[in-house]
Design an enzyme around this catalytic site. Structure first.
Site, PDB file in Angstrom:
ATOM      1  N   HIS A 187      62.405 147.883  25.304  1.00  0.00           N
ATOM      2  CA  HIS A 187      62.111 148.192  26.699  1.00  0.00           C
ATOM      3  C   HIS A 187      60.960 147.326  27.176  1.00  0.00           C
ATOM      4  O   HIS A 187      60.060 146.981  26.411  1.00  0.00           O
ATOM      5  CB  HIS A 187      61.753 149.686  26.859  1.00  0.00           C
ATOM      6  CG  HIS A 187      61.750 150.166  28.274  1.00  0.00           C
ATOM      7  ND1 HIS A 187      60.655 150.042  29.086  1.00  0.00           N
ATOM      8  CD2 HIS A 187      62.711 150.768  29.019  1.00  0.00           C
ATOM      9  CE1 HIS A 187      60.934 150.554  30.281  1.00  0.00           C
ATOM     10  NE2 HIS A 187      62.179 150.996  30.263  1.00  0.00           N
ATOM     11  N   ASP A 210      68.729 153.871  28.316  1.00  0.00           N
ATOM     12  CA  ASP A 210      69.964 153.268  28.827  1.00  0.00           C
ATOM     13  C   ASP A 210      71.069 153.251  27.773  1.00  0.00           C
ATOM     14  O   ASP A 210      72.253 153.344  28.101  1.00  0.00           O
ATOM     15  CB  ASP A 210      69.699 151.841  29.316  1.00  0.00           C
ATOM     16  CG  ASP A 210      68.706 151.802  30.455  1.00  0.00           C
ATOM     17  OD1 ASP A 210      68.920 152.547  31.428  1.00  0.00           O
ATOM     18  OD2 ASP A 210      67.723 151.055  30.377  1.00  0.00           O
TER      19      ASP A 210
END
Length: 427
Positions: A305, A362
């Site tokens: 991330h 995600d």
């Protein structure tokens, strides 16, 4: 760090105050830098620049911490509801029982959209991407709700905030229905915020739709995990648009447009596409090997991330939710087997551990949404639906900030210096 930061430019020395937040890094206040020195700072992507002061959300990427007004995201996702989190972000505190009842009732009474707005959808092609429809329809809200566009009136700002949060599920569900050729389903005031959305999305007028409690819980949790995420690209876009005095509907439409980018809201779709590409658990070692090869363009989507350099705190909640949804729906699909085995291998592989390439939110959200029945084209729409609460809260905070100014980033100009115009016959 001391009370002041010292700068030396062309032999001249300058001092700038160091500001401290409740938690997080110290911030050097350079608002007077250009006026005093004639120099700008250079920070592409603004990754080292605090663009505002905020009381809403705090992230510590190194430690894997996400707080909404001080409350850890894990606690909110486990114990709260999306409407509670919306109240927290918009009004500053978790609601009492009476406040919760009043707030949910207010939101519920705003879920219908202007009847003429239904006709607006007819202007789009049937195969239009739902995010294209969302940008257009949300931007058009200002043409239907003139009584809540005066940003200088706190009452109108709150009405606009309630309308945006309430109508976004209806607008999103209508975008989905339009894309598949089914009739729109009106909201049902007896259902919860999330249950209502599921019914408007998957229900049809010809028969009753029963909201499955486990799926409703999973969707509500997904909404909570995406409600706000500090000064990300779309939130910064909403604030920048709002700094000019634009109406709230236009600002949120701008946020939706920014979110549409694959590097932002489209990441869960990319992760699911990767799982489809792998196709079968037997092929995971091959793709793990490719991911480690610097010369191979393949990258594992849904791992690592931009902000979190540790485990994404939202991902641990989603990990549990994946299993609950799979069990409830009795999912049997090689793609989901790929996801679970890929997760296990990555979490135990020294290469991924050393590089802190952990599964992020995600990676899991795309799997869950697909299992529930959403096409990938709707993934970013659902992200926008949830993030509207954060956008609206950030917009309200910005408008109420006495120190707020119109956004005006500067640049490092590297084009030609001044030169004289040459007539076309002499070039």
């Amino acid at each position: 760090m001391g009370d002041n930061a010292k700068f030396s430019i062309d032999g001249d020395n300058f001092e700038y105050p160091v500001l401290q937040g409740t938690i997080g890094p110290d911030v050097v206040d350079i608002r007077k830098l250009y006026g005093q020195t004639g120099a700008f700072t250079y920070d592409p992507g603004f990754t080292s620049t605090a663009s505002c002061e905020s009381e809403l959300t705090f992230i510590d990427g190194g430690e894997g911490v996400l707080l909404h007004r001080g409350y850890p995201i894990e606690q909110l996702a486990e114990n709260s509801s999306f409407m509670e989190v919306a109240h927290l972000l918009l009004r500053g505190e978790l609601p009492t029982a009476d406040e919760y009842s009043e707030f949910t009732n207010t939101i519920t009474r705003h879920t219908m959209v202007h009847e003429q707005l239904r006709g607006f959808y007819q202007g789009f092609r049937r195969d239009a991407h739902p995010m294209a429809i969302m940008c257009g329809v949300v931007g058009a809200l200002s043409a239907f709700y003139h009584d809540s566009t005066d940003i200088n009136d706190p009452a109108q700002r709150m009405i606009a905030s309630h309308r945006l949060v309430a109508k976004m599920p209806t607008i999103a569900a209508m975008a989905y229905k339009y894309s598949i050729g089914q009739p729109f389903v009106y909201p049902d005031n007896e259902l919860s915020y999330t249950g209502n959305f599921l019914r408007m999305t998957f229900g049809v007028p010809a028969e009753e739709y029963e909201v499955h409690p486990a799926i409703e819980k999973a969707m509500d949790r997904i909404f909570i995990l995406h409600a706000d995420h500090e000064q990300n690209a779309s939130t910064s876009t909403v604030r920048l648009a709002g700094s000019s005095g634009a109406n709230p509907f236009a600002c949120i439409a701008a946020g939706i447009a920014c979110l549409w980018g694959p590097a932002h809201g489209g990441a869960n779709e990319a992760a699911l596409n990767m799982l489809h590409e792998i196709g079968h658990p037997d092929r995971i070692p091959e793709y793990i090997k490719r991911a480690k090869d610097k010369d191979d363009p393949f990258r594992l989507m849904g791992f690592g991330h931009r902000v979190y350099k540790n485990y994404d705190p939202r991902a641990s909640v989603m990990q549990e939710t994946v299993r609950e949804v799979f069990e409830t729906l009795k999912v049997k699909d090689p793609v989901f087997d790929v996801a679970l085995q890929l997760e296990e291998m990555a979490l135990n592989d020294p290469y991924f551990i050393d590089k802190k390439l952990f599964p992020n939110v995600d990676f899991y959200s795309g799997i869950i949404l697909s299992a529930i029945g959403f096409p990938t084209s709707m993934f970013t729409v659902l992200f926008a639906l949830a993030r509207t609460v954060g956008w609206v809260a950030q917009w309200n905070e910005m408008i109420s900030d006495p120190g707020q100014r119109i956004g005006r980033p500067r640049q490092l100009y590297t084009g030609p210096a001044k030169r004289d115009y040459v007539p076309i016959d002499k070039r």
